[in-house]
Each structure stands twice: as C-alpha cells, then as structure tokens.
Scaffold this motif. Structure first.
Motif, mmCIF file in Angstrom:
data_model
loop_
_atom_site.group_PDB
_atom_site.id
_atom_site.type_symbol
_atom_site.label_atom_id
_atom_site.label_comp_id
_atom_site.label_asym_id
_atom_site.label_seq_id
_atom_site.Cartn_x
_atom_site.Cartn_y
_atom_site.Cartn_z
ATOM 1 N N VAL A 12 0.805 -1.150 0.082
ATOM 2 C CA VAL A 12 0.000 0.120 -0.098
ATOM 3 C C VAL A 12 0.853 1.196 0.108
ATOM 4 O O VAL A 12 1.794 1.247 1.005
ATOM 5 C CB VAL A 12 -0.993 0.090 1.201
ATOM 6 N N TRP A 31 -12.556 -0.141 -7.027
ATOM 7 C CA TRP A 31 -12.873 0.265 -5.791
ATOM 8 C C TRP A 31 -14.215 0.665 -6.247
ATOM 9 O O TRP A 31 -14.507 1.773 -6.735
ATOM 10 C CB TRP A 31 -12.186 1.394 -5.433
ATOM 11 N N LYS A 37 -11.776 2.442 -0.333
ATOM 12 C CA LYS A 37 -10.447 3.044 -0.530
ATOM 13 C C LYS A 37 -10.156 3.742 0.707
ATOM 14 O O LYS A 37 -8.928 3.670 1.297
ATOM 15 C CB LYS A 37 -10.262 3.780 -1.551
ATOM 16 N N VAL A 40 -9.196 1.427 3.537
ATOM 17 C CA VAL A 40 -7.822 0.822 3.509
ATOM 18 C C VAL A 40 -6.656 2.029 3.943
ATOM 19 O O VAL A 40 -5.917 1.528 4.522
ATOM 20 C CB VAL A 40 -7.686 0.360 2.138
ATOM 21 N N HIS A 49 -2.123 -1.350 11.838
ATOM 22 C CA HIS A 49 -2.658 -1.516 11.098
ATOM 23 C C HIS A 49 -4.126 -2.020 11.329
ATOM 24 O O HIS A 49 -4.883 -3.090 10.709
ATOM 25 C CB HIS A 49 -2.267 -2.484 9.849
ATOM 26 N N ALA A 80 -14.221 -3.613 -0.089
ATOM 27 C CA ALA A 80 -12.936 -3.407 0.036
ATOM 28 C C ALA A 80 -12.332 -4.721 -0.193
ATOM 29 O O ALA A 80 -11.309 -4.811 -0.746
ATOM 30 C CB ALA A 80 -12.450 -2.700 1.325
ATOM 31 N N LEU A 84 -9.206 -5.712 -2.870
ATOM 32 C CA LEU A 84 -8.034 -6.253 -2.165
ATOM 33 C C LEU A 84 -7.974 -7.832 -2.297
ATOM 34 O O LEU A 84 -6.905 -8.303 -2.295
ATOM 35 C CB LEU A 84 -7.666 -5.634 -0.836
ATOM 36 N N GLN A 88 -8.083 -9.876 3.045
ATOM 37 C CA GLN A 88 -7.043 -8.811 3.176
ATOM 38 C C GLN A 88 -7.671 -7.740 4.535
ATOM 39 O O GLN A 88 -6.939 -6.941 4.929
ATOM 40 C CB GLN A 88 -6.859 -7.943 1.931
ATOM 41 N N ILE A 89 -9.002 -7.841 4.639
ATOM 42 C CA ILE A 89 -9.709 -7.086 5.555
ATOM 43 C C ILE A 89 -10.474 -8.217 6.387
ATOM 44 O O ILE A 89 -11.489 -8.846 5.936
ATOM 45 C CB ILE A 89 -10.840 -5.949 4.862
ATOM 46 N N LEU A 98 -6.176 -5.114 8.665
ATOM 47 C CA LEU A 98 -5.634 -4.851 7.330
ATOM 48 C C LEU A 98 -4.590 -5.940 7.112
ATOM 49 O O LEU A 98 -3.511 -6.016 8.004
ATOM 50 C CB LEU A 98 -5.248 -3.274 7.058
#
Length: 754
Positions: A12, A31, A37, A40, A49, A80, A84, A88-89, A98
């Motif tokens: 990132v 996105w 976005k 993130v 994070h 999100a 990604l 990832q989330i 994250l």
C-alpha cells in the motif's frame, strides 16, 4: 486476488497518492465504493494496521444513526475485500485488521522506520537512503480530510527534519554545494521553518555567498514578524551576528528558548554533577523541594549546560507553567514554547507527541505542582511516543510516573556553628557565597570580613540556606546594617513561625517567615500594591498595574519601589518594561490579598482591564481590513486565561466580550481547541442577546470548522440570524444572513445553502 493458500504480498502506497497491489498486480479501478478505499487508507495509517469498528464508524459516518452506519460499514468492508481480496480485511472481536495473515508493506511505515534509524546514526548515506523513501506528501487527494491532517503534518515534519539533518551533515563534511541542492527541494515550501533556514544560511555562508546568507536570514526574520509577530530563535540570531562580524558562521549552536539570567549562578556544582549523571539513567527527572529552594534556577542552569553540548540537535526548550491556571492550557503552553501547531481533530497531547516523535531534544517543564495531572498526562504521552526526548520537570511533589527519578533540591550548605567563624572557611560555603554576591548588588561596598562574618553566618544559618530567602534578606542591606539584618531575622522567625511545644521550624515555615518580615517592612501603600499585583499571571506592564492599584498611588513609583526591594522582577530587555512576581512571592501575596478581603474586587479590576485592553487590540475593531493580532496577545496569554476564568464566574457578559475579541489570536497561533473551548464556555454562561453574541457564534463556527467539526454548524448560523433580527441594524442583519449561508455550506447542507 489474494485467495490462494499461501500468504499474499500486499503493498500500500500513501506518499504522493494512494495505490495498492497484491502479489505485484496493481489494484486499479476496482474500488466500487470511495469509502472502501478510504477504509484501507485509515487502516494502513493506524498503529498495527487495525482500528476498532466504533472508531471507523465515527470517522466515516459521524452523523449517521448506529444502524445505518453499521450497514454502511458492512457494505464498505465487502467492497474493500472485492478490491484487495477476501482475506485482506478482517473483522475480529469488533476490530478491523488490514492483512492480518498476509505480508503487508506500507510505504509510510518504511519511510518512518528508515527516518528513525537515519536520525539515530546521523550518517549521510543512511539519511540519503531514508529520504529516497519519500515520494511526495501524504495522500494529496485527501488534503482536506480531517483524519489525514495530523498524519500529513507529522510526515512533513519528519521529511523536513531529515532534509535539515542531511544538509547539516553535508555542510559539516565540507560539501555545502550538495547541502544546498538538497535544501532547494524543500525550503521554498517551508518559508517559516527556522531550523531548515538556519542550515540554508550556513550552507550559503560556507560557499562564500555571505550576502545571500544575510538576505536569507532577513527574509526569514521578516516572514516570522509578518506571520507570527515573532523573532528568530537565539541560535539563528547568533548565526546572523557571526555573518555580520565576519566570524566563523559554521560554529554550531543548539537551538533553545532559555532566558538570559539577570544574576550570576552561584555554587550547586555537586548538584549539577549529580543531575547530569541522573539524566544518563532516566528520561524523566523531577526536581522537587519547597518554594524558594532554587528548583527553577537549578533546572535552568542544567538546561543551559545541555544546550552548550551537541547532545540535543533539536534543541533545549523550557516551558514555564507558573502563570498557567487551567489544566487544559498546559499542552497549548508547551506547544507555544516549542513552536508546534495544535491542528485539532486529535487530542492535543497526541498532537504534541506526534510532532516530537522523531526529534532529539531536552524539554524542561517548570513549576508543575499546581498542574500535576495535566503535566503528567503530557509527559507520559511524550515519553511513550518520543524515544529521543528527555524531560526535566520542577515541582513541589513528583509527577508519580513510572521510571521517574526524583531529585530533592537541598538547601545550600550553611555554617554548622556561627560562633568564632573562620572567614576563609565561611567564604567557601555556597549559602555565604550567594548572600555576599547578592548583597553586593544592593550595597556594592559590602564585604565578608571578620567584622561582618558572624552576622553573615547567623543569617545563612537562620534562613536554612534557602536561596530565595537569602536573596530577599540581602536586598535589605540597602536600609540596614548586616548586624541589624541578622537581629531582625531572628526576631521575625521567633514571632511569626508560631511554633508549638516540641515543633521544629521546617524550611517552608522559614521562607514564610522571611516573606512575612519583608512584607512588614513595606510602607502601607507598598503593601497594598504588593498584594494586588498577585492577580497578574505571567507578568504585567505599568498600565495594567495602575488599574488594579489605582487607589494605592502612582503605579510607576510603587512598582519601582517593590523592584528595589526585590519583591518584583523587572525585564527591560524589550521595547517596554514588563514586571512579574516570582512564583512563591506571588503565592504569598495572593494569601495576603485574600486575608485583606480584596481578592474578589481586585480580580474584577483585573478582568475588566484585560477585557478593555483586548478590545483595544482587537484586529477586527471597525476597520475594513482585518489585521494580524497584536504581539500584545502573545505577552498577555496567561493574564487573558486568568481574566477569562474569573470573568466566567463573576461577569459572563464580560467573559463573552473578552473571548470574542481574542478569538482571532487563538486562530492565528494555532490554539484552535483552546479558543473554541473559551468561546463555548462564555456562550453557555451568558444569555446576552446582543450583536456581540452573534459575533461570538461566528467565531465559534470558524474555529470548529478548523477542528473539522461540521455537525451543529447550521444551528449556529440560524441563531446568528435570529439574534441580528432583533437588532435595528439592516447592514448587520445582511452580514448575518451571509454568515448563515456560509455556515450552512460548510456544514454540507447543500439544499439549504442553495
């Protein structure tokens, strides 16, 4: 993306603009929601994070009801994850993570880690490598987002500090041309960054461009005067003087704001050595002891010696808290002394620590005893987040923080027995040295001789070696012989200590007796003026003194007499004289003021004076062009706070006027949160329906906008119009309607604004 069994490589980028990639594949326009976005970005900037879901809800949907906000969050997380990758989330125990199970690289983390290592090493190659990680300011597309402001400012400060240090090291290494090339990339965007310009001036001088260096200094000086009504720091002035005199301009100096002492520093060599050793073992050193023990003077000398070394490249800074009464003003006072901004949107202690996180400096907080909780909170935040900051505090009691080393400042060494004293041995004692040195200021012909030795020994012994008591006693030699002085002190201590059977005089009682005796020697009009001057916080001028002492006599005469008797300090270094009472003397005078039954009336005179004076200096007062707030506001910050505090309890209407005429100063000096708080308190306590209230409301909404607070602004605009509708002034009403439209627009209510 990222759906395989092995850990994904997620990168990132936030510097210079947002970008993301997974396993080398850029995440482009996938996105679906803008907030996805943003989510993130928030997580990438958050410590570890991760963020609690409630914090995310408050940042992204502050005005939505809980159900709607939660639904929005679910949709945003889903979007999100689609962009990604599903893993990832993650939401675990109400905390959003994250890339908890994958390899995550964030360019901001890499830059800050490299910067910290480079600043610690001060190596040119390391500094260059760290700066190579900088690809531009943080998220320029989110320039006006409140959640990004503090992060952006921290990173800008880190980048500027790295650039300044690299340029400094290049100049020291004999390559000023390379230093100038580095500085040219940053200096144009930071015209008021004094440490950066100091290196620029040194680089120009090293290249033989002396007149360009002088011109660079003068641009900085003029800019500081125009923007902040401030002068360059002492090290910058010293560099300028070396340029003018042709001496070596590259002699290094540590930046500081330490005041020049009015008298010489006597003794305390053993204490200074012990304190220096303590600073090698701790990052928090607290000097304790009773009032008058010399804590402040000792801490100032310790700081002055630290400033003479190269140990603290980012400076030695003193924050004087003696005149601060309000816990919430501690951090803003520290920020002013350190020339930091408090942008709002985050706790002020966090904002200060954020800007000091990469600096190596010594911070001295002087006179903390009446603000222990607020001082402790600030120090704890700094110690936790600023590994290269060392803190020294002075207080009558410890802060009570972990790892704090407490050093009780002892009295100066006194004669064990004054009978048959040896003059040569007596002269070696620090208490005697201090008394004799100060006595010669008052009576230049005074000397320590066999004829005076016994009386001097008695004075030092009876005053328990307390520095302030010795200085006050020495001042009496203008009117008494040293023998009369010794006899008078003995009578005063016996009479005023009020010892009971079996009780012993402690140092605080000894000092109180000295002050009682000094007070009783004043003429009646001097006593009245002395106790009334206790209402001033942080100093005063003769006009203000004349107002609170109006019926006591001419202020210039009374204050001058009190200066002569060492109960008032005079500072004549500026364009006009300013006066102050030492803190312990001010506390004593305040007790006298209360005992005389004059406290309420004198404080009323004090806040009435400052309300009138602030109105006279108001940059908005009846002129077409709003001017820069007068330097008067800088000088009188502590008095304005004291006046506001007392006026809020005694005369809320006057408090509203005072806050309203001061708001632009708070705005221009970056004291946004403090200004909004005073205005809100005054508006809450005053039911006045005049145009002054409308002006206060307008100031409040402007400060709240600067804090990033949009909710509730529409109601402020409506109240302004309602108030001005009650006044018989069409022009004011028209202006109020314009303000209402502006407030509505800023609150995001586009339909009403149209």
């Amino acid at each position: 993306m990222g759906g395989g069994g092995s850990a994904a490589d997620v990168r990132v980028s936030l510097l210079g603009g947002f970008a993301a990639s997974v396993d080398g594949e850029p995440v482009g326009d996938s996105w679906r929601l803008r907030k996805a976005k943003t989510l993130v970005k928030l997580l990438a900037l958050a410590p570890g994070h991760r963020m609690h879901r409630d914090a995310v809800l408050e940042m992204l949907w502050p005005d939505a009801d809980p159900g709607a906000a939660t639904n929005n969050l679910h949709q945003t997380v889903h979007a999100a994850r689609r962009a990604l990758g599903a893993t990832q989330i993650a939401l675990r125990d109400d905390v959003l993570h994250l890339c908890p199970d994958d390899v995550l690289t964030v360019d901001v983390d890499a830059f800050e880690q490299a910067a910290a290592e480079a600043r610690a090493s001060r190596d040119v190659d390391h500094l260059r490598a760290a700066l190579a990680n900088w690809t531009g300011p943080l998220l320029p597309e989110d320039e006006y987002e409140s959640w990004a402001i503090a992060h952006r400012e921290r990173l800008r400060e880190t980048h500027a500090a790295l650039t300044s240090l690299l340029a400094q090291r290049l100049v020291e290494g004999g390559d000023p041309g390379a230093a100038l090339a580095v500085l040219d990339l940053v200096v144009p965007d930071r015209p008021m960054d004094e440490p950066l310009h100091r290196v620029l001036i040194a680089a120009l001088a090293a290249l033989g461009r002396r007149w360009d260096a002088i011109a660079a200094y003068e641009r900085l000086r003029d800019g500081l005067e125009k923007e902040y009504a401030a002068e360059p720091e002492p090290p910058t002035k010293a560099l300028y003087r070396r340029l003018l005199t042709g001496s070596n301009p590259l002699a290094t100096t540590t930046p500081h704001n330490l005041p020049e002492p009015a008298t010489s520093f006597v003794g305390r060599q053993r204490e200074l050595g012990e304190l220096a050793l303590s600073l090698e073992r701790t990052r928090l050193l607290t000097l304790t002891g009773p009032g008058g023990a010399g804590k402040s003077r000792l801490s100032l000398e310790l700081a002055r010696r630290a400033a003479a070394t190269a140990e603290f490249p980012d400076g030695v800074w003193r924050v004087q808290l003696a005149g601060v009464k309000d816990d919430e003003a501690v951090t803003s006072t520290a920020a002013s002394a350190l020339r930091l901004s408090l942008p709002g949107g985050v706790p002020s202690t966090f904002a200060v620590a954020d800007q000091l996180a990469t600096r190596r400096l010594l911070l001295v907080l002087d006179n903390c005893e009446h603000l222990l909780a607020a001082s402790g909170e600030l120090v704890a935040e700094v110690l936790a987040r600023c590994p290269d900051v060392i803190v020294v505090t002075t207080s009558r009691e410890p802060l009570g923080l972990a790892a704090e080393i407490v050093y009780r400042v002892p009295s100066l060494e006194v004669p064990a027995d004054h009978a048959g004293v040896d003059v040569s041995k007596l002269a070696r004692l620090e208490a005697v040295q201090l008394f004799v040195e100060r006595a010669q200021h008052t009576a230049p012909r005074f000397e320590l001789q066999p004829e005076t030795a016994d009386a001097v020994a008695r004075i030092c012994h009876q005053l328990d070696g307390m520095p302030l008591a010795l200085e006050l006693a020495a001042a009496r030699l203008a009117h008494l012989t040293v023998t009369d002085l010794a006899d008078g002190l003995s009578d005063a201590l016996t009479l005023l200590a009020r010892r009971g059977p079996g009780q012993h005089l402690d140092r605080q009682q000894t000092l109180a007796a000295t002050l009682d005796w000094s007070h009783d020697l004043l003429e009646p009009d001097e006593q009245v003026a002395f106790r009334r001057l206790a209402v001033f916080a942080g100093g005063f001028d003769l006009e203000a003194a004349a107002h609170v002492c109006a019926d006591a006599g001419p202020a210039v005469d009374l204050v001058s007499r009190l200066v002569d008797k060492s109960l008032v300090d005079a500072d004549t270094s500026g364009p006009s004289a300013r006066y102050r009472l030492l803190q312990v003397v001010r506390q004593y005078a305040d007790v006298r003021l209360t005992d005389a039954g004059e406290a309420a009336a004198t404080r009323r005179l004090h806040h009435e004076w400052y309300a009138t004076a602030a109105a006279a200096h108001d940059p908005d007062r009846g002129v077409a062009i709003v001017g820069e707030p007068s330097p008067w506001f800088d000088d009188e910050q502590d008095n304005l706070r004291a006046a506001l505090s007392s006026a809020l309890a005694d005369d809320p209407t006057l408090a509203l006027q005072l806050a309203t005429t001061t708001w632009r100063f708070w705005l221009t000096r970056g004291l946004i949160a403090e200004g909004a708080r005073w205005l809100t308190l005054a508006l809450d306590r005053c039911d006045d329906r005049s145009s002054m209230r409308a002006r206060a409301l307008a100031a409040t909404y402007l400060l709240q906008v600067r804090q990033g607070r949009a909710p509730g602004l529409t109601a402020i605009g409506d109240e302004i119009v309602a108030l001005l509708s009650e006044q018989d002034d069409p022009a004011e009403l028209a202006h109020g309607r314009h303000q209402q439209t502006l407030v509505t627009f800023m609150s995001g209510d586009w339909a009403r604004a149209d």
